[in-house]
Scaffold this active site. Structure first.
Site, short mmCIF file in Angstrom:
data_model
loop_
_atom_site.label_atom_id
_atom_site.label_comp_id
_atom_site.label_asym_id
_atom_site.label_seq_id
_atom_site.Cartn_x
_atom_site.Cartn_y
_atom_site.Cartn_z
N GLU A 136 7.61 84.68 36.30
CA GLU A 136 6.38 85.30 36.79
C GLU A 136 5.69 86.04 35.64
O GLU A 136 6.33 86.75 34.87
CB GLU A 136 6.72 86.28 37.92
CG GLU A 136 5.52 87.02 38.48
CD GLU A 136 5.91 88.06 39.52
OE1 GLU A 136 5.05 88.41 40.34
OE2 GLU A 136 7.06 88.54 39.49
N LYS B 275 -0.21 84.11 44.54
CA LYS B 275 0.84 84.87 45.22
C LYS B 275 0.31 85.50 46.51
O LYS B 275 -0.68 86.24 46.50
CB LYS B 275 1.37 85.94 44.28
CG LYS B 275 2.55 86.75 44.82
CD LYS B 275 3.01 87.74 43.74
CE LYS B 275 4.20 88.58 44.18
NZ LYS B 275 4.58 89.55 43.12
N CYS C 222 8.13 85.60 43.34
CA CYS C 222 8.85 86.88 43.42
C CYS C 222 8.94 87.47 44.84
O CYS C 222 9.76 87.05 45.65
CB CYS C 222 8.21 87.87 42.45
SG CYS C 222 9.31 89.24 41.97
#
Length: 250
Positions: free
Chosen positions: A38, A103, A137
């Site tokens: 990430e 995300k 994540c």
């Protein structure tokens, strides 16, 4: 399909150094898909106005690497687009085509939701016969969003997940594999970032039964994924047939 992931000690806010480190680490490696952490070019940074790509620098680097290696490259970066900032995961195919996922679940504990804009699409990439769900994540903590509707074979997670919470990371990766009858490859960064958070080596690839299938050597984590093996396992354990039916509002 062979996936090779790089446990990268990301240099804080220094794209050129990170690009060069990646080139050096992967110089002699061969794989079908290379995975980077990430925000691989800057570290997980909330100073988006300072570090975000405005000229697609990180994407250009991924395209260069994909072309040179004749392989797919995937990782996330801080990106500015139309006046907004996104934590964008890019999947670059060897021929240069790009799929991207913004995300969805922003890490409010660090203020990510105050800086970045959440994505609105669940993205599945088709590559070498595999259907691949892209995740970043904090998405790992939200199993509903990642629920397998018999539409993917692999989940890729790229992360900056600190050592102090790494037990959750490792347990949830395995859980996502088991509950979704899927391969799960989770790549975490290593080292210490500009916020003085430490990241231990904790990258893994799990088969659908929860068994680890990755091999670690130096800073590289590699796994060989066989689609027929997954299909045979799903054919024998048809647990997805009993899943709940629902729709996600984005």
């Amino acid at each position: 399909m062979k996936i090779t992931a790089l446990n990268l000690d990301i240099v804080w806010k220094n794209k050129e150094k990170n690009f060069q480190m990646i080139k050096n680490e992967l110089h002699l490696q061969e794989a079908d898909l290379f995975l980077l952490p990430e925000m691989f070019s800057t570290g997980f940074c909330m100073d988006a106005s300072e570090v975000a790509d405005r000229n697609l620098e990180s994407l250009a680097f991924l395209k260069e690497m994909a072309k040179n290696k004749n392989a797919a490259f995937c990782g996330s970066a801080s990106v500015q687009e139309d006046g907004k900032f996104y934590n964008r995961m890019c999947f670059v195919h060897p021929e240069g085509n790009v799929d991207f996922y913004d995300k969805r679940h922003l890490f409010s504990f660090s203020g990510e939701d105050k800086v970045y804009t959440p994505g609105k699409k669940r993205i599945i990439v088709n590559y070498q016969g595999f259907r691949i769900l892209l995740q970043v994540c904090y998405d790992l903590r939200f199993p509903v969003f990642a629920r397998n509707n018999d539409d993917y074979d692999i989940i890729l997670y790229v992360a900056n997940w600190p050592e102090k919470r790494v037990d959750a990371w490792e347990h949830l990766l395995k859980a996502r594999a088991i509950e979704n009858l899927s391969f799960v490859f989770g790549l975490n960064r290593i080292g210490t970032d500009g916020n003085h958070l430490f990241y231990k080596e904790s990258s893994h690839c799990f088969f659908a039964d929860g068994k680890e299938i990755s091999i670690k050597e130096g800073n590289l984590v590699t796994a060989e994924l066989h689609l027929e093996e997954l299909k045979d396992f799903r054919g024998h354990f048809q647990f997805l047939n009993d899943r709940d039916s629902f729709e996600i509002e984005l």
